[in-house]
Design a protein around this motif. Structure first.
Motif, PDB file in Angstrom:
ATOM      1  N   ARG A 212      -0.879   7.692   4.259  1.00 56.08           N
ATOM      2  CA  ARG A 212      -0.653   6.300   3.889  1.00 56.08           C
ATOM      3  C   ARG A 212      -0.924   5.330   5.039  1.00 56.08           C
ATOM      4  N   ARG A 314       1.850  -3.192   9.273  1.00 53.39           N
ATOM      5  CA  ARG A 314       1.607  -2.450   8.040  1.00 53.39           C
ATOM      6  C   ARG A 314       2.394  -3.072   6.899  1.00 53.39           C
ATOM      7  N   ARG A 316       4.337  -1.981   3.244  1.00 48.28           N
ATOM      8  CA  ARG A 316       4.885  -0.837   2.506  1.00 48.28           C
ATOM      9  C   ARG A 316       5.450  -1.309   1.169  1.00 48.28           C
ATOM     10  N   HIS A 317       5.014  -0.688   0.086  1.00 47.55           N
ATOM     11  CA  HIS A 317       5.553  -0.932  -1.243  1.00 47.55           C
ATOM     12  C   HIS A 317       6.658   0.091  -1.518  1.00 47.55           C
ATOM     13  N   ASP A 318       7.788  -0.374  -2.024  1.00 48.67           N
ATOM     14  CA  ASP A 318       8.909   0.535  -2.257  1.00 48.67           C
ATOM     15  C   ASP A 318       9.748   0.017  -3.430  1.00 48.67           C
ATOM     16  N   LEU A 328      12.161   3.343   5.653  1.00 49.61           N
ATOM     17  CA  LEU A 328      11.036   2.939   6.486  1.00 49.61           C
ATOM     18  C   LEU A 328      10.959   3.879   7.683  1.00 49.61           C
TER      19      LEU A 328
END
Length: 384
Positions: A212, A314, A316-318, A328
């Motif tokens: 990722r 960066r 991050r999709h969560d 994270l």
């Protein structure tokens, strides 16, 4: 044919000259066969070796014994003990004029039973080789595993200079993290300087690209110093063949030593082997020079890339879990960030800039903004 010749002379009564013409041999040879038969019987007609009884050009027995003894010593200590290596050691002792050819040493070892016949191998000319033109132009890095006396598995990080085969570092730990690899690399560069490029496989401690995206500590350091960092194709260890071959040489030597009980004892053995490998062992790929000599023979290369910003950015999709938390990862460590149970199940977007984190709702509203504490796992919400 020998029996036919003797029968023609002794039984049929034919002359020796006639028998020689009939069987297309010399008259002297017919006489010799008849004399041997009369003196020894049937045994006199058996083929005999034409090897001379003495050979002034033969390698002296003392030299053969020295070759065999050197072969035993190198093999016992776990070092390379091939004919070319033995020739290099003999040249150091006696000079090139007093040393037999490599082919002669190989024949002596074969005659003494030290060479095991092997099936025909692929010719070396068919291999496509690549090698850096200068020291520090490219380093190869890789991690291998080794078991201590109690069968505990530990890891060994090896760094090899592609041009000179110099073992820049041999470091062991229970388990290497991305931070440990970066620390070992920084310590090595303090002695040998920064390489122009690095080459490794796709291990998690070397790159975050297959996982990722993101960057590990070593990639951040390389970007900051302008060092090019390349990685081999997945499942293709031949690209890093030099350091892979070094693993084999190292483990062969370690297997001949007393099995260390601790990581500290193993590190002492690695330091001992690295000193021998760099300064004593003649290397076949270097015309039997040592890696230290090859490394010092040319000016070292330096990084040519442009140093980049070391900041780590960066996205991050969560999804917020039932406990109101998202995760994270920072510096190979997983952290939990509290959002609130009221947002359980809601998708959020995490914008990360090093330790600064902003959590944004899918509708664009800011949910939380914080500075990540790398020493804590759970990052609680701020209380009013």
């Amino acid at each position: 044919m020998a029996q036919l010749v003797v029968t023609a002379v002794l039984v049929e009564g034919r002359s020796k000259s006639e028998v020689a013409r009939t069987y297309n041999v010399s008259r002297r040879w017919v006489i010799t066969l008849v004399q041997r038969f009369l003196a020894e019987g049937e045994a006199g007609l058996e083929p005999r070796s034409r090897r001379p009884h003495t050979n002034p050009a033969r390698t002296p027995q003392a030299v053969e014994d020295e070759i065999v003894e050197l072969r035993k010593d190198l093999d016992r200590d776990g070092h390379d003990a091939g004919a070319a290596t033995i020739a290099a050691h003999l040249q150091r002792r006696h000079g090139p004029e007093q040393v037999p050819a490599v082919s002669t040493i190989w024949r002596i070892l074969s005659h003494r039973g030290f060479v095991t016949p092997q099936p025909h191998k692929r010719p070396k000319s068919s291999f496509q080789r690549f090698c850096a033109d200068a020291p520090n132009e490219r380093w190869q890095l890789d991690i291998t595993h080794y078991r201590l006396a109690d069968q505990t598995s530990v890891e060994i990080l090896d760094s090899i200079d592609d041009h000179s085969r110099l073992a820049a570092s041999c470091t062991c730990r229970r388990v290497f993290t991305a931070g440990d690899v970066d620390t070992a690399f920084t310590a090595t560069t303090s002695h040998y300087g920064d390489p122009a490029s690095l080459l490794s496989d796709n291990g998690a401690v070397f790159t975050g690209t297959p996982r990722r995206g993101g960057r590990v500590a070593l990639e951040v350091t390389c970007s900051a110093r302008g060092i090019r960092f390349d990685h081999s194709r997945p499942y293709h260890p031949q690209t890093c063949g030099k350091v892979e071959r070094f693993h084999q040489t190292l483990k062969k030597w370690l297997d001949r030593q007393p099995r260390p009980a601790t990581v500290g004892q193993l590190q002492k053995l690695l330091d001992q082997f690295r000193d021998y490998y760099n300064t004593v062992r003649p290397h076949r790929a270097l015309d039997r020079r040592t890696p230290a000599d090859a490394y010092a023979a040319r000016p070292a290369a330096v990084p040519t890339g442009t140093p980049l910003d070391t900041g780590h950015y960066r996205v991050r999709h969560d999804r917020v879990d039932r406990a109101g938390v998202i995760t994270l990862r920072h510096n190979s460590r997983l952290h939990h960030i509290g959002i609130g149970r009221g947002l359980a199940g809601v998708r959020v977007l995490a914008l990360v800039s090093d330790l600064h984190v902003r959590i944004i709702h899918t509708d664009g509203s800011l949910v939380r903004e914080l500075t990540l504490d790398p020493d804590r796992d759970y990052q609680p919400q701020t209380r009013p």
